[in-house]
Motif scaffolding. Structure first.
Motif, PDB file in Angstrom:
ATOM      1  N   SER A 172       0.822  -1.222   0.000  1.00  0.00           N
ATOM      2  CA  SER A 172       0.000   0.000   0.000  1.00  0.00           C
ATOM      3  C   SER A 172       0.852   1.266   0.000  1.00  0.00           C
ATOM      4  CB  SER A 172      -0.919   0.025   1.221  1.00  0.00           C
ATOM      5  OG  SER A 172      -0.159   0.247   2.396  1.00  0.00           O
ATOM      6  N   GLY A 173       2.052   1.161   0.534  1.00  0.00           N
ATOM      7  CA  GLY A 173       2.949   2.325   0.516  1.00  0.00           C
ATOM      8  C   GLY A 173       2.633   3.379   1.553  1.00  0.00           C
ATOM      9  N   LYS A 174       1.548   3.210   2.279  1.00  0.00           N
ATOM     10  CA  LYS A 174       1.186   4.223   3.281  1.00  0.00           C
ATOM     11  C   LYS A 174       0.292   3.569   4.330  1.00  0.00           C
ATOM     12  CE  LYS A 174       0.993   8.566   2.246  1.00  0.00           C
ATOM     13  NZ  LYS A 174       0.658   9.752   1.452  1.00  0.00           N
ATOM     14  N   SER A 175       0.583   3.836   5.613  1.00  0.00           N
ATOM     15  CA  SER A 175      -0.179   3.197   6.686  1.00  0.00           C
ATOM     16  C   SER A 175      -1.570   3.815   6.792  1.00  0.00           C
ATOM     17  CB  SER A 175       0.542   3.381   8.016  1.00  0.00           C
ATOM     18  OG  SER A 175       0.478   4.730   8.399  1.00  0.00           O
ATOM     19  N   THR A 176      -2.469   3.057   7.394  1.00  0.00           N
ATOM     20  CA  THR A 176      -3.815   3.564   7.639  1.00  0.00           C
ATOM     21  C   THR A 176      -3.769   4.811   8.494  1.00  0.00           C
ATOM     22  OG1 THR A 176      -4.774   1.388   7.402  1.00  0.00           O
ATOM     23  CG2 THR A 176      -6.031   2.947   8.703  1.00  0.00           C
ATOM     24  N   ALA A 177      -2.881   4.817   9.492  1.00  0.00           N
ATOM     25  CA  ALA A 177      -2.758   5.992  10.362  1.00  0.00           C
ATOM     26  C   ALA A 177      -2.422   7.225   9.523  1.00  0.00           C
ATOM     27  CB  ALA A 177      -1.681   5.744  11.409  1.00  0.00           C
ATOM     28  N   ASP A 178      -1.472   7.073   8.603  1.00  0.00           N
ATOM     29  CA  ASP A 178      -1.102   8.201   7.733  1.00  0.00           C
ATOM     30  C   ASP A 178      -2.260   8.629   6.838  1.00  0.00           C
ATOM     31  OD1 ASP A 178       1.418   8.514   8.712  1.00  0.00           O
ATOM     32  OD2 ASP A 178       2.412   7.342   7.136  1.00  0.00           O
ATOM     33  N   LYS A 179      -2.973   7.636   6.337  1.00  0.00           N
ATOM     34  CA  LYS A 179      -4.095   7.965   5.452  1.00  0.00           C
ATOM     35  C   LYS A 179      -5.203   8.682   6.218  1.00  0.00           C
ATOM     36  CE  LYS A 179      -3.238   4.380   1.989  1.00  0.00           C
ATOM     37  NZ  LYS A 179      -3.733   3.155   1.323  1.00  0.00           N
ATOM     38  N   LEU A 180      -5.471   8.208   7.436  1.00  0.00           N
ATOM     39  CA  LEU A 180      -6.492   8.881   8.253  1.00  0.00           C
ATOM     40  C   LEU A 180      -6.080  10.334   8.509  1.00  0.00           C
ATOM     41  CD1 LEU A 180      -7.375   6.047  10.808  1.00  0.00           C
ATOM     42  CD2 LEU A 180      -8.957   7.112   9.180  1.00  0.00           C
ATOM     43  N   ARG A 181      -4.793  10.512   8.766  1.00  0.00           N
ATOM     44  CA  ARG A 181      -4.287  11.871   9.000  1.00  0.00           C
ATOM     45  C   ARG A 181      -4.519  12.739   7.745  1.00  0.00           C
ATOM     46  NH1 ARG A 181       0.991  10.520  10.460  1.00  0.00           N
ATOM     47  NH2 ARG A 181       0.056   9.391  12.207  1.00  0.00           N
ATOM     48  N   GLN A 182      -4.179  12.177   6.598  1.00  0.00           N
ATOM     49  CA  GLN A 182      -4.368  12.913   5.336  1.00  0.00           C
ATOM     50  C   GLN A 182      -5.833  13.306   5.124  1.00  0.00           C
ATOM     51  OE1 GLN A 182      -2.616  10.201   2.307  1.00  0.00           O
ATOM     52  NE2 GLN A 182      -1.746  12.083   1.452  1.00  0.00           N
ATOM     53  N   VAL A 183      -6.721  12.347   5.365  1.00  0.00           N
ATOM     54  CA  VAL A 183      -8.144  12.625   5.162  1.00  0.00           C
ATOM     55  C   VAL A 183      -8.614  13.696   6.136  1.00  0.00           C
ATOM     56  CG1 VAL A 183     -10.473  11.657   5.347  1.00  0.00           C
ATOM     57  CG2 VAL A 183      -8.678  10.380   4.162  1.00  0.00           C
ATOM     58  N   ARG A 184      -8.142  13.614   7.369  1.00  0.00           N
ATOM     59  CA  ARG A 184      -8.571  14.624   8.360  1.00  0.00           C
ATOM     60  C   ARG A 184      -8.069  16.014   7.983  1.00  0.00           C
ATOM     61  NH1 ARG A 184      -7.932  10.102  12.791  1.00  0.00           N
ATOM     62  NH2 ARG A 184     -10.157   9.634  13.051  1.00  0.00           N
ATOM     63  N   GLU A 185      -6.889  16.072   7.402  1.00  0.00           N
ATOM     64  CA  GLU A 185      -6.401  17.369   6.902  1.00  0.00           C
ATOM     65  C   GLU A 185      -7.343  17.929   5.841  1.00  0.00           C
ATOM     66  OE1 GLU A 185      -2.338  17.268   5.416  1.00  0.00           O
ATOM     67  OE2 GLU A 185      -1.708  16.512   7.392  1.00  0.00           O
ATOM     68  N   LYS A 186      -7.730  17.047   4.932  1.00  0.00           N
ATOM     69  CA  LYS A 186      -8.638  17.489   3.860  1.00  0.00           C
ATOM     70  C   LYS A 186      -9.988  17.904   4.448  1.00  0.00           C
ATOM     71  CE  LYS A 186      -5.763  16.795   0.559  1.00  0.00           C
ATOM     72  NZ  LYS A 186      -5.206  17.960  -0.120  1.00  0.00           N
ATOM     73  N   THR A 309       5.699   3.900  -3.754  1.00  0.00           N
ATOM     74  CA  THR A 309       5.688   2.447  -3.542  1.00  0.00           C
ATOM     75  C   THR A 309       4.667   1.786  -4.450  1.00  0.00           C
ATOM     76  OG1 THR A 309       6.221   2.861  -1.235  1.00  0.00           O
ATOM     77  CG2 THR A 309       5.421   0.649  -1.779  1.00  0.00           C
ATOM     78  N   GLU A 310       3.488   2.377  -4.506  1.00  0.00           N
ATOM     79  CA  GLU A 310       2.449   1.824  -5.377  1.00  0.00           C
ATOM     80  C   GLU A 310       2.902   1.828  -6.839  1.00  0.00           C
ATOM     81  OE1 GLU A 310      -1.863   2.764  -3.303  1.00  0.00           O
ATOM     82  OE2 GLU A 310      -0.743   4.470  -4.072  1.00  0.00           O
ATOM     83  N   VAL A 311       3.498   2.940  -7.268  1.00  0.00           N
ATOM     84  CA  VAL A 311       3.937   3.039  -8.663  1.00  0.00           C
ATOM     85  C   VAL A 311       4.946   1.939  -8.977  1.00  0.00           C
ATOM     86  CG1 VAL A 311       5.255   4.444 -10.308  1.00  0.00           C
ATOM     87  CG2 VAL A 311       3.451   5.509  -8.934  1.00  0.00           C
ATOM     88  N   GLU A 312       5.885   1.760  -8.061  1.00  0.00           N
ATOM     89  CA  GLU A 312       6.905   0.734  -8.271  1.00  0.00           C
ATOM     90  C   GLU A 312       6.261  -0.657  -8.354  1.00  0.00           C
ATOM     91  OE1 GLU A 312      10.759  -0.185  -5.703  1.00  0.00           O
ATOM     92  OE2 GLU A 312      10.325   1.974  -5.899  1.00  0.00           O
ATOM     93  N   ASN A 313       5.333  -0.904  -7.436  1.00  0.00           N
ATOM     94  CA  ASN A 313       4.631  -2.186  -7.447  1.00  0.00           C
ATOM     95  C   ASN A 313       3.829  -2.388  -8.725  1.00  0.00           C
ATOM     96  OD1 ASN A 313       5.404  -3.336  -4.967  1.00  0.00           O
ATOM     97  ND2 ASN A 313       3.967  -2.008  -3.858  1.00  0.00           N
ATOM     98  N   ILE A 314       3.117  -1.335  -9.113  1.00  0.00           N
ATOM     99  CA  ILE A 314       2.236  -1.451 -10.287  1.00  0.00           C
ATOM    100  C   ILE A 314       3.059  -1.785 -11.529  1.00  0.00           C
ATOM    101  CG2 ILE A 314       0.734  -0.134 -11.854  1.00  0.00           C
ATOM    102  CD1 ILE A 314      -0.330   1.301  -9.271  1.00  0.00           C
ATOM    103  N   LYS A 315       4.239  -1.227 -11.613  1.00  0.00           N
ATOM    104  CA  LYS A 315       5.095  -1.552 -12.759  1.00  0.00           C
ATOM    105  C   LYS A 315       5.469  -3.040 -12.732  1.00  0.00           C
ATOM    106  CE  LYS A 315       7.125   2.979 -13.739  1.00  0.00           C
ATOM    107  NZ  LYS A 315       8.387   3.722 -13.845  1.00  0.00           N
TER     108      LYS A 315
END
Lengths: 600, 600
Positions: A172-186, A309-315
């Motif tokens: 995923s390249g990013k933890s749920t905690a980080d994603k929750l933080r990002q969403v809360r910022e938005k 990370t996702e981009v690298e994986n997707i490739k």
């Protein structure tokens, strides 16, 4: 059979005083692909396409579907009462216009008793509100608390409850905690206190959790409600095992019963709630008793911009996928004319080759293997009733993809099986040119797919030909292969959210085509990764990297119809395909690939 | 001098308690080009460009202008206090953002006494309302009933009152009675009872009346108020002669004094008023006491779609204009290196050649004749202080046009005067390719300039180069040569109305360019008439016809960098130029044109 069902529905409608009943194609989460449990529209119309809306009145039964499905729908509706409305065609009313017209025409008959019916858990909030307004304007009422089709549907499939699993951070390249933080910022940016989420892909992305509740879409049917501190996941207990429960608990995510979302939502008062009325159902909307901020889910853009990370994986996923499809092409070219191959054989072969790849999870949608005129139906699928035998002439179109831990793919190739007509060759070449011209775009940051779409379309428009759909769509990471907000399309409609500005890390398909009813279908689909190019006094330039690695069939190309630039783009692409894929092939395959990626 | 004016303005501001004063570039009618009377922004800043906004606070003096004028503004602002804000550049705040930020920063200092000042007769209604909101949010006030610059401006030019004249129906193609009927139909569609019009071009179109109140824009400064029966024209008596008064009376159009519009508007109550808040001033908006329907003036689209008579006439205008410009090109190519030519000589020569044409009325804007690096300023104009001598090398860019009874033209050619650098030749060829690719577009009905723009931009974007403006604009019929709602541009901004869907009869300029500061400027501008092409199962296809007939300088083209298709388009265009223009030339000119329209 279907006409019997329509009449049974009319009986139920009469009993409840419903004048017009709307059956959209959706689930409780406004998903594009839906599990069998939700296929009410298919149950009543017999039309198996993935998009469409049925409307039943006492006099008429109608089905709306879009350009991808005109031909298929016409075929499947034969012998039943449903009349086809081709969405987007000149002078064809929309569902709403039809209903509005119907209401007007029948005001006398129904007086104040006109009633618009639908299942509020399935209809999109925005559509429901439209009908609400229409009802108000016409002294009509809304009936939305019952799923009438459920009454008719014996042996309805069960509600899906697959096992949820965790997508590790290395994928995923990013933890749920980080994603929750990002969403809360938005949320803060949009001045929201609370946020309700019903889009199952947004939730899967946010929680780094996947499942299998929808065929070929690895998600869990669920809702989510979060504020600046808490996050509650509304999900069926059957979906969760110990490991996932622990993971959720570690991330301070409270698990609540799936059905409680409505009453929990009702309780929120005096706060500003962020909800995307285009992505929640009407019943959820009706449960909101607090100030609403109606805006796109912040998760949508966050998940569309793939992290490094996702981009690298997707490739990596695309290399595996490219190996499978290249091997399929080798097999096809060497088997056609020697052994009998049906469309289903071809689909099975490509599916099997994908399944052999490491970290393979599933195909990412039902493989389309369509021979000859069948390919003119954009989303044709062979089955036991219709399964053409491939002949050593004309085209086989194969649109397929895989889910891997490293991401999801979506690729279409059209293969020449032998002799081609001059027209087939000309059109194939035009489609290749379309594909390449878009892929080679260099553009200033700020462009959307509405700006760029014509690069793909112009080689066909010049010939007076069009494909009746967008040129491409975003693709999820081990999620739905159709994902917004990035896309390539030209029509700018007020009712549809604008295509997003292309950001570095977005991945979009590039899939122009030509579909000649009764003759052939051609589509070439690659995925394009958006990247930054030079930045200078004019601004930040952007470009695409093609991350799909499978040869484009040179047997079908008329090189004379291509510009030097187009030939160069194709040659360069083919060199990259060879470099990338050949290490994973047998010597015979390798030699064959060398020739089939030769410079033209 | 200018700094002195700024300080005098600050004194006036202090006396009135104004914290920030905004001086837009406009007249009472939101005109793009304005008569000298209204050049308050130029008076205070010294910047002579046609677009820009000045803002003066106690601490700072700022000027905003767009990409066409960056270089020119930098030059003209030298030695004065005004700081340049390049609109549209990364991280450059808009005027509104700047003021918002300023208000925030100075809340402490001013407490509740912050005041935003501007002349309400000059500021656009929509902008004024924005500042109104900003003021409300910050407990500030608005000061808008006085033109402060008028206090400073000794010897201000007089208010223009030119003679109005009637444009006969053989030129306009439609009677005023018919146009009034059309507008009333559109009002009905939008459920409006009354309609206020302040756009001087819309009024000129509607009344089939022209004048000369704005330099090179043949209009009368006036307002108009109409309902389903009556139509009142608010105009200065000095503008009107007996003939026009009779014509108006025959058409049941009441003449009222120019200044009465505000009080007449105030009296309207209980009716629905159609007004375009983007096309009226803030004082007009403030005079509205009835329900408002804020929508584009229906006249805008009606006048953009040229009727068959207009189209026929405009083609005639372009032949005359093409003859003048082709003769100019002949003269230039034969005179350079033999006689001294300055930029102003060149401008005078082309103006003179236009004036010799039948039914010539005026040039349609100040001729731009810019040599070498001067042409990097998109809207450069030579004058007595700056008037380069042309040398037999590099480029001369000439952007010019004429008003004829048969319509208005706008054309740019860039001429090689002798030796060119490799870079100049490469860029010229790229600009030609841009121009041709857009002109050759075939597209489905429904496309806007936002869809098509990239066809012109891509050959330059590929080289990492951009022109900082739209690719083209609509053109009026004996009106402003910049006309909406059709245009070619790519940025889709929420604050700017969308580009219109291309309709048959719309005429749009196609004018890509390359502008290298300190080096050269290249622009090739033709006008494109939109026409219907084939209609088939995919829809109605559209295409353009180039109606500008002047050779594109083959001396500057590197044919090797063009595709075969591009060469064919150019060759075909040049054949048409020769066929159309040669009958009006001398034998020598004809022979020369033959060679300069040769196939490449």
């Amino acid at each position: 059979m279907r006409n019997k069902r329509v009449n049974e529905l009319r009986t139920l409608m009469k009993e409840r005083g419903i004048s017009v009943y709307i059956i959209p194609t959706s689930d409780y989460h406004q998903s594009e692909y839906i599990s069998d449990y939700f296929k009410t529209r298919q149950f009543i119309t017999g039309f198996t396409g993935s998009a469409g809306t049925a409307v039943v009145t006492m006099e008429e039964a109608c089905l709306w579907t879009d350009g991808r499905y005109y031909i298929q729908a016409e075929k499947e509706l034969q012998g039943c009462e449903f009349k086809l409305y081709k969405m987007g065609m000149d002078k064809v009313p929309t569902v709403r216009e039809y209903i509005k017209e119907y209401v007007k025409k029948h005001t006398d008959k129904y007086k104040d008793k006109f009633c618009i019916g639908f299942d509020g858990q399935v209809l999109c909030a925005r559509d429901g509100m439209d009908y609400e307004r229409l009802a108000e304007e016409n002294h009509a009422r809304i009936y939305c608390d019952e799923d009438l089709i459920d009454r008719l549907w014996d042996n309805r499939p069960t509600f899906p409850t697959s096992q949820a699993y965790i997508l590790e951070e290395k994928y995923s390249g990013k933890s749920t905690a980080d994603k929750l933080r990002q969403v809360r910022e938005k949320m803060k940016e949009r001045k929201a206190d609370v946020h309700v989420l019903s889009d199952v892909c947004d939730i899967a992305w946010l929680l780094n959790i996947r499942g299998n509740d929808i065929r070929h879409v690895p998600v869990i049917l669920s809702c989510l409600l979060m504020d600046m501190e808490k996050c509650c996941w509304y999900v069926k207990k059957e979906n969760l095992n110990e490991k996932v429960l622990n993971y959720l608990s570690d991330n301070h995510i409270e698990v609540r019963d799936y059905d409680l979302i409505y009453q929990d939502l009702q309780k929120i008062k005096g706060q500003k709630l962020l909800a995307d009325l285009g992505r929640i159902n009407y019943k959820l909307k009706s449960s909101i008793n607090t100030e609403l901020i109606d805006t796109a889910n912040p998760e949508q853009l966050l998940k569309a911009v793939k992290n490094p990370t996702e981009v690298e994986n997707i490739k990596i996923a695309h290399i595996k996928d490219g190996v499978a499809v290249t091997k399929f092409m080798y097999w096809l070219k060497h088997t056609i004319g020697r052994e009998t191959i049906t469309e289903m054989d071809a689909a099975q072969c490509i599916n099997q080759l994908r399944a052999e790849q490491e970290h393979y999870i599933d195909i990412s949608f039902d493989t389309i293997a369509a021979y000859g005129e069948n390919a003119a139906m954009m989303h044709y699928e062979a089955d036991n009733t219709c399964n053409a035998i491939l002949e050593p002439k004309g085209f086989l179109l194969v649109d397929s993809g895989g889910h891997y831990l490293e991401g999801s793919t979506d690729i279409t190739r059209t293969f020449a099986l032998g002799e081609l007509s001059e027209e087939e060759r000309k059109m194939f070449t035009a489609v290749v040119r379309s594909n390449l011209n878009l892929a080679a775009a260099k553009f200033l940051y700020g462009c959307t797919g509405e700006n760029l779409d014509i690069l793909a379309r112009e080689p066909l428009w010049e010939l007076g030909i069009d494909y009746r759909c967008g040129t491409g769509h975003g693709n999820g990471y081990l999620l739905n292969v159709h994902e917004g907000p990035n896309s390539f399309r030209w029509r700018i409609q007020e009712t549809i959210p604008r295509a997003a500005v292309f950001e570095e890390g977005m991945i979009t398909t590039d899939e122009p085509g030509v579909y000649e009813e009764g003759k052939y279908g051609i589509r070439i689909e690659n995925e394009l990764l958006c990247k930054r190019a030079i930045k200078n006094e004019y601004g930040q330039f952007m470009e695409f990297e093609t991350i799909t690695y499978v040869p484009i069939d040179l047997d079908a190309i008329n090189a004379e119809e291509m510009t030097l630039r187009e030939k160069n783009i194709l040659n360069e692409y083919h060199q990259k395909v060879y470099r990338t894929i050949s290490p994973y092939l047998t010597d015979n395959e390798k030699e064959w690939l060398k020739y089939n990626t030769r410079r033209i």
